[in-house]
Write an enzyme that holds these catalytic residues in place. Sequence first.
Site, PDB file in Angstrom:
ATOM      1  CG  HIS A 160      -0.390   0.067   2.543  1.00 32.23           C
ATOM      2  ND1 HIS A 160      -0.152   1.254   3.193  1.00 32.23           N
ATOM      3  CD2 HIS A 160      -0.012  -0.901   3.403  1.00 32.23           C
ATOM      4  CE1 HIS A 160       0.345   1.013   4.387  1.00 32.23           C
ATOM      5  NE2 HIS A 160       0.455  -0.284   4.543  1.00 32.23           N
TER       6      HIS A 160
ATOM      7  CG  ASP B  72       2.969   0.468   7.816  1.00 27.70           C
ATOM      8  OD1 ASP B  72       2.544  -0.012   6.751  1.00 27.70           O
ATOM      9  OD2 ASP B  72       2.273   0.564   8.852  1.00 27.70           O
TER      10      ASP B  72
ATOM     11  CD  GLU C 175      -2.693  -1.589   5.610  1.00 33.39           C
ATOM     12  OE1 GLU C 175      -2.623  -2.578   6.368  1.00 33.39           O
ATOM     13  OE2 GLU C 175      -2.280  -0.452   5.945  1.00 33.39           O
ATOM     14  CD  GLU C 176      -1.259   2.614   7.581  1.00 35.05           C
ATOM     15  OE1 GLU C 176      -1.898   2.171   8.565  1.00 35.05           O
ATOM     16  OE2 GLU C 176      -0.058   2.386   7.395  1.00 35.05           O
TER      17      GLU C 176
ATOM     18  CG  ASP D  41       1.952  -3.778   5.709  1.00 33.14           C
ATOM     19  OD1 ASP D  41       2.689  -2.914   6.225  1.00 33.14           O
ATOM     20  OD2 ASP D  41       0.757  -3.563   5.420  1.00 33.14           O
TER      21      ASP D  41
ATOM     22  CG  HIS E 109       1.309   2.533  12.752  1.00 32.64           C
ATOM     23  ND1 HIS E 109      -0.057   2.413  12.835  1.00 32.64           N
ATOM     24  CD2 HIS E 109       1.659   1.986  11.564  1.00 32.64           C
ATOM     25  CE1 HIS E 109      -0.505   1.817  11.744  1.00 32.64           C
ATOM     26  NE2 HIS E 109       0.521   1.540  10.960  1.00 32.64           N
TER      27      HIS E 109
END
Length: 397
Positions: free
Chosen positions: A93, A210, A244-245, A265, A345
């Site tokens: 993504h 990410d 995706e997030e 990922d 994250h």
Amino acid sequence: MSSTTHTEPHRSLCIGDERPRVECPSIDMDYLTGFLRRLLEIPSPTGYTDEIVHFCGQELRRLGIPFELTRRGAIRADIPGQQSRPDRAIVAHVDTLGAMVKMLKPNGRLELVSIGTWSARFAEGARCTIFTDRGSYRGTILPLKASGHTFNTEIDTQPVAWDNVELRVDAVCSSEVDLVRHGFNIGDFVAIDPQPEFTGTGFINSRHLDDKAGVAVMFAAAKAVLDARVPLPVDCHLLLTISEEVGSGASAVLHQDVTEMVTIDNATPAPGQNSRESGVTVAMADSTGPFDYHLTQKLLRLCREHDIRHQRDIFRYYRCDSAAAIEAGNDIRTALVCFGVDSSHGYERTHVNALRSLAELIALYMQSEPAVERDRMGMGPLAGFPHQPVHPADSGE
């Protein structure tokens, strides 16, 4: 150190075991890291991904890989194989975490809500870009009590929450009226600066690894296969998703004849996890449940056969593109392979060795036969349906 496997799956009904051993084409690491640098330079919080879609489309065109877009901009690229089905997909993504303006505050600052799930602790002090209807501004996300000279020890005791941060814009704004005059609005997108640093020791520190590192891995693996002119047994679709997030991911970009999909990922090295910042981390399950047994075992077998350092892990608080594809009603086998990201994250870190290992695995997977021959049928008889091992393990004594 590679993971240890005590049982070998029953493979008599899986194809690909009697084919000659495929070889991994050389991964161009200069290309991989250079492409990653350029991806990181492009702001792409979920909902504001058009520019990175254009960039990836231009690179696919340069590589000679045909592609098409959904209405919102998810990309499906196609590398033809010797057969059109049962075909496969590889997905990563391009969207990242970010924020949106929730309110224009009387003090001339902006209240925020997060895009995606990430802690306000990692937002504090971040430089960012605010995209208004009239153009962009720079700014800094600060805690409400930011100055020790003013608030003394209260700067250390205020709670960590999005309600306790605000965005200070780099414009002369001391009131809501000033913000309106400059063109700020509720709903403006906020992109967080990645602050990338590529170290001489091979570590890469940056926000948004990410999943931009995963996108770079996908492109580097595809380039290696194309440069080596390796024939693929079946069509391979490269999927780049844009949401995706926030959970939708690969729910609307699959061909109906895709039978297996591997998601790229990040893994989560941390206490209580088996992920590493080196080698490939093969996920056995995430918060939505186990990944497909036969496809996952196939990927583990490729790692063993080609001496790719790897380990297994399970993620309890994690959801990827595969879940979105299954929940959308796609009857496909899914798996998840990862590069280790410390402080996911947050301000993230990985290592080039993990990216190289993962690119090698993806290149090998692209050359391999589908996991199960019978998957060319959507619905069919019991004949050809695979088995999972039920016999006692050989103790080796």
